[in-house]
Scaffold this active site. Structure first.
Site, PDB file in Angstrom:
ATOM      1  N   CYS A 114      35.634  42.683  30.066  1.00  0.00           N
ATOM      2  CA  CYS A 114      36.553  42.110  31.055  1.00  0.00           C
ATOM      3  C   CYS A 114      36.215  42.488  32.492  1.00  0.00           C
ATOM      4  O   CYS A 114      36.680  41.845  33.429  1.00  0.00           O
ATOM      5  CB  CYS A 114      37.987  42.520  30.751  1.00  0.00           C
ATOM      6  N   HIS A 242      41.577  41.212  36.977  1.00  0.00           N
ATOM      7  CA  HIS A 242      41.314  40.661  35.647  1.00  0.00           C
ATOM      8  C   HIS A 242      42.630  40.181  35.057  1.00  0.00           C
ATOM      9  O   HIS A 242      43.630  40.906  35.041  1.00  0.00           O
ATOM     10  CB  HIS A 242      40.678  41.722  34.749  1.00  0.00           C
ATOM     11  N   ASN A 272      43.875  35.261  28.643  1.00  0.00           N
ATOM     12  CA  ASN A 272      42.865  36.271  28.963  1.00  0.00           C
ATOM     13  C   ASN A 272      41.495  35.703  28.583  1.00  0.00           C
ATOM     14  O   ASN A 272      41.187  35.553  27.404  1.00  0.00           O
ATOM     15  CB  ASN A 272      43.172  37.554  28.182  1.00  0.00           C
TER      16      ASN A 272
END
Length: 316
Positions: A114, A242, A272
């Site tokens: 990520c 993020h 996500n």
């Protein structure tokens, strides 16, 4: 030796299929209310079986290149951040270069999950500063739908697929750098808190550990990334974290103290998307005119390995 680099264009791509919370409620024991109250996500995009991660990356990269007014021959470095490439060779960057017809670039993949895009952006910036590249394509792309367990309601509600890209070019002589110094690091002893492991690979995480780490340890680190660029958090026009989960993004943004900034909340519509999340969210802010050329934006990636990387950039 160049004195710095800047982002001259961005682009993004998401697959056509939208998966809603109602759709998920028909697949696992969950509900729209449960998902929205805990992670803040309403929809996510899911790539088809015939849409590999390098195709997502290629679409985003092509858009960024077109936006910069460049041709594939102008690029001499391709860096792709991904943790969901199925094949080891050729790597995703080489496949993107082949799709776009980029002749002879250095082509490397970078897997920091990520935090991948902000690591990749720093790597491209360093290459330009060292004089080993003049124009780079930096892409974050992930196909999380391929590594998630669709029967696990704690993780399948989180993820989506997509890609975002940036063109990085050397600054002109005397021009201020448009990409600030990176602040990066990791907590390797806690690396197992986020995993994509096994055969076939499956995504799993210790949600509470990640939440605590992100909301308690990371605000000070993100503020340090601002300091490295000589800015106060109040100077920022945008904060692009993020897009892990709205319940992480909002408290983290608040604790950074960027009181005048637009805070990216693309997680609500995209879920996500791992390494894609920051460039995807940044590209949308630029496209919608929520931030303008020259505005300072903090990009801050965090997650797998319990790695983090952040830098302040000037918007293209």
């Amino acid at each position: 030796m160049h004195q710095g680099s800047r982002i001259t264009a961005v682009g993004h791509y998401q697959p056509a299929r939208i998966l809603t919370n109602e759709d998920l409620a028909g697949m696992v024991d969950t509900s729209d209310e449960w998902i929205r109250s805990r992670v803040g996500i309403r929809t996510r995009r899911i790539a088809g079986p015939d849409e590999p991660v390098d195709e997502l990356a290629g679409h985003a990269a092509a858009k960024a290149l077109a936006s910069a007014g460049l041709t594939p021959a102008d690029v001499d470095l391709v860096v792709v951040a991904t943790s969901t490439a199925i094949d080891r060779s050729p790597n995703t960057a080489a496949r993107v270069a082949a799709r776009l017809g980029i002749p002879g670039p250095a082509a490397l993949d970078l897997n920091v999950v990520c935090a991948g895009f902000t690591h990749a952006l720093a790597t491209a910036d360093h290459a330009v500063r060292a004089g080993s590249a003049s124009r780079a394509l930096v892409v974050g792309a992930d196909k999380m739908s391929e590594v998630v367990d669709w029967t696990d309601r704690t993780t399948c509600v989180l993820v989506g697929d997509g890609a975002g890209a940036a063109v990085v070019e050397a600054c002109a002589p005397g021009e201020q750098p448009g990409i600030g110094p990176v602040l990066w690091g990791s907590v390797p002893e806690m690396g197992n808190a986020v995993r994509i492991e096994g055969t076939p690979p499956r995504f799993a995480q210790e949600g509470q550990s990640v939440y605590r780490w992100a909301t308690t340890r990371l605000p000070a680190i993100a503020r340090q990334a601002c300091e490295r660029s000589g800015l106060e958090p109040a100077d920022l026009a945008a904060v692009v974290l993020h897009q892990a989960n709205l319940r992480i993004v909002e408290p983290l943004a608040a604790k950074i103290g960027a009181v005048n900034a637009v805070v990216a909340r693309d997680v609500v519509e995209s879920g996500n998307t791992s390494a894609a999340s920051i460039p995807l969210a940044l590209s949308k802010l630029v496209e919608r005119g929520e931030i303008t050329t020259g505005d300072p934006a903090l990009l801050f990636g965090f997650g797998g390995n319990l790695s983090y990387a952040g830098q302040v950039v000037r918007c293209p």
